[in-house]
Design an enzyme around this catalytic site. Sequence first.
Site, PDB file in Angstrom:
ATOM      1  N   GLU A  67       0.866  -1.178   0.000  1.00 11.91           N
ATOM      2  CA  GLU A  67       0.000   0.000   0.000  1.00 11.91           C
ATOM      3  C   GLU A  67       0.904   1.229   0.000  1.00 11.91           C
ATOM      4  O   GLU A  67       1.808   1.324   0.836  1.00 11.91           O
ATOM      5  CB  GLU A  67      -0.914   0.015   1.227  1.00 11.91           C
ATOM      6  CG  GLU A  67      -1.884   1.189   1.209  1.00 11.91           C
ATOM      7  CD  GLU A  67      -2.826   1.233   2.405  1.00 11.91           C
ATOM      8  OE1 GLU A  67      -3.584   2.219   2.505  1.00 11.91           O
ATOM      9  OE2 GLU A  67      -2.789   0.302   3.235  1.00 11.91           O
TER      10      GLU A  67
ATOM     11  N   ARG B 177       5.445 -12.867   9.392  1.00 11.95           N
ATOM     12  CA  ARG B 177       6.031 -11.565   9.094  1.00 11.95           C
ATOM     13  C   ARG B 177       7.326 -11.417   9.871  1.00 11.95           C
ATOM     14  O   ARG B 177       7.558 -12.112  10.866  1.00 11.95           O
ATOM     15  CB  ARG B 177       5.062 -10.435   9.434  1.00 11.95           C
ATOM     16  CG  ARG B 177       4.788 -10.286  10.924  1.00 11.95           C
ATOM     17  CD  ARG B 177       4.191  -8.930  11.262  1.00 11.95           C
ATOM     18  NE  ARG B 177       2.887  -8.756  10.641  1.00 11.95           N
ATOM     19  CZ  ARG B 177       2.526  -7.634  10.019  1.00 11.95           C
ATOM     20  NH1 ARG B 177       3.365  -6.621   9.939  1.00 11.95           N
ATOM     21  NH2 ARG B 177       1.330  -7.526   9.502  1.00 11.95           N
TER      22      ARG B 177
ATOM     23  N   LYS C 264       3.763   0.954  10.181  1.00 12.41           N
ATOM     24  CA  LYS C 264       3.915   2.185   9.392  1.00 12.41           C
ATOM     25  C   LYS C 264       3.302   3.373  10.110  1.00 12.41           C
ATOM     26  O   LYS C 264       3.791   4.497   9.996  1.00 12.41           O
ATOM     27  CB  LYS C 264       3.277   2.008   8.008  1.00 12.41           C
ATOM     28  CG  LYS C 264       4.201   1.329   7.001  1.00 12.41           C
ATOM     29  CD  LYS C 264       3.745   1.576   5.576  1.00 12.41           C
ATOM     30  CE  LYS C 264       3.165   0.348   4.979  1.00 12.41           C
ATOM     31  NZ  LYS C 264       2.787   0.501   3.565  1.00 12.41           N
TER      32      LYS C 264
END
Length: 555
Positions: free
Chosen positions: A34, A258, A268
């Site tokens: 994104e 992850r 983020k």
Amino acid sequence: MSEERSLNFLEQIVEDDIANGVNGGRVLTRFPPEPNGYLHIGHAKSICLNFGLAQKYNGQTNLRFDDTNPVTEDTEYVDSIKADIQWLGFQWANEFYASDYFEQLYNFAVELIKKGLAYVDDSTAAEIAALKGTPTEPGKDSPYRNRSVEENLQLFADMRAGKYPDGAKVLRAKVDMASPNMHMRDPLMYRIKHAHHHRTGDAWCIYPMYDFAHGQSDSIEQITHSICTLEFIPHRPLYDWFIEKLGIFPSRQYEFSRLSLNYTVMSKRKLLQLVNEGHVTGWDDPRMPTLSGYRRRGYTPSSIRTFADRIGVQKRDNLIDVGLLEFCIREELNKTANRVMAVMDPVKLVITSFPEGQTEELQAENNPEDESAGHRKVTFSNTLYIEREDFMENPPKKFFRLGPGLAVRLKYAYIIKCDSFEKDEAGNVTTIYCTHLPESRSGADNSGLTVKGTIHWVSAAHAAQAEVRLYDRLFSVENPAAEEGDFKSFINPNSLQVISNAMVEPSLLEAKAGDRFQFLRKGYFCVDQDSTPGKPVFNRTVTLKDTWAKEAKKS
């Protein structure tokens, strides 16, 4: 002969698919960031995995920007993401955007409405949440769940036409409000958002939710292996449900753990806070876990790829020690970085036995690990700078550096012995006076004298002044995101120390931004982009040894 690494579970899946002729043996992966921030080291693991799998099995990888949230996205992030992927050494086969598919996704939604599998809901977000139930209790049907196909088609068209304000209506999939999987309880497909999009402008005021856009975008591109992180396991049944009900290309989703790295944060949102609140200088601050931060700090693409390979691919989340990443770059730079001399905290040393004004050109080895690196010349004179910590007025017994009556070797040069020193009114040593043994020159030593210590130096008349930035871990606790309270309260106050008057070999004036060196006895450094002609700036990439491991043992 070294034993081959065993296949990870994703490689095994791909090999089985190829052997069974699934999708004709074709492999097409995708990396779907994104564009709402800069890529970090966690993304590097995903990039290496997606592109690496495709490369290994003669496939390809698409870069697809998941740009379905116009409020947080920006072309600055798009550009930075592309630059980071290429810097890591990968090239995508096709560049796509979820926004490329907005019309097609809308048509998919219309098709589901026509099949009685989607409906427009006027409920508020709070009402929808209240009716969702709990993991142990089934949800309740929305009062709008049984609207007619015709009414839903009209309302959805009106949503697209901009007839309703943000939040007035949503489109939901009609799945199963009693499902034990909360994601299957009539999930949202579209929401109204009157916001300017970085690519489509104001053409749309409704935007698809991730769960609806993702699988369908994979299917449109005919992605064979859609690799996600573990938190998407509960989303997989919905991913499959949409594809099945639409009867489109059956992309398959697979999950891996992850990357979580200690002494930093990877969210983020949290990284954006650090930037916006001025705790760091920007996304590329060398203390940040972003790829642009690591690049500026002096990490190489190959060291990050090596790190990703060494941590492997797992199905269970765990916290990776940043010491492994530091080991990877340290191991590489030990082989590739030229050695130079830099004095961080200079104190003057005068060799009274060496004629004033006379100089010698000494041969210095660039890299003992690489014979092809050759040699360089360093200028020696009677007035040098050495590290202040290399001299002690009252040295303890096992101090093998310089002190009254003690002898050391100057790297590449001579053995010297301290005769005296001067101090200022505050008691700080200002000048050290020594004599040298002319017959002890490195490479031609016939003095018969052996000393235990060797120190580095620069010639005072020839040295260049430099700024050196000593970077350390951004947080002082191992897992700041897991601690109680504001994560920013755990920022390491010593994460950056700036030395403005370091003295370095004059050859470093020719160094360019990104060039990497080992400062003898000090660590690995690279030239920062802030360097100007005549005033180089160096960032510490990593120390020579893992000093944090040592501190941990002490405590």
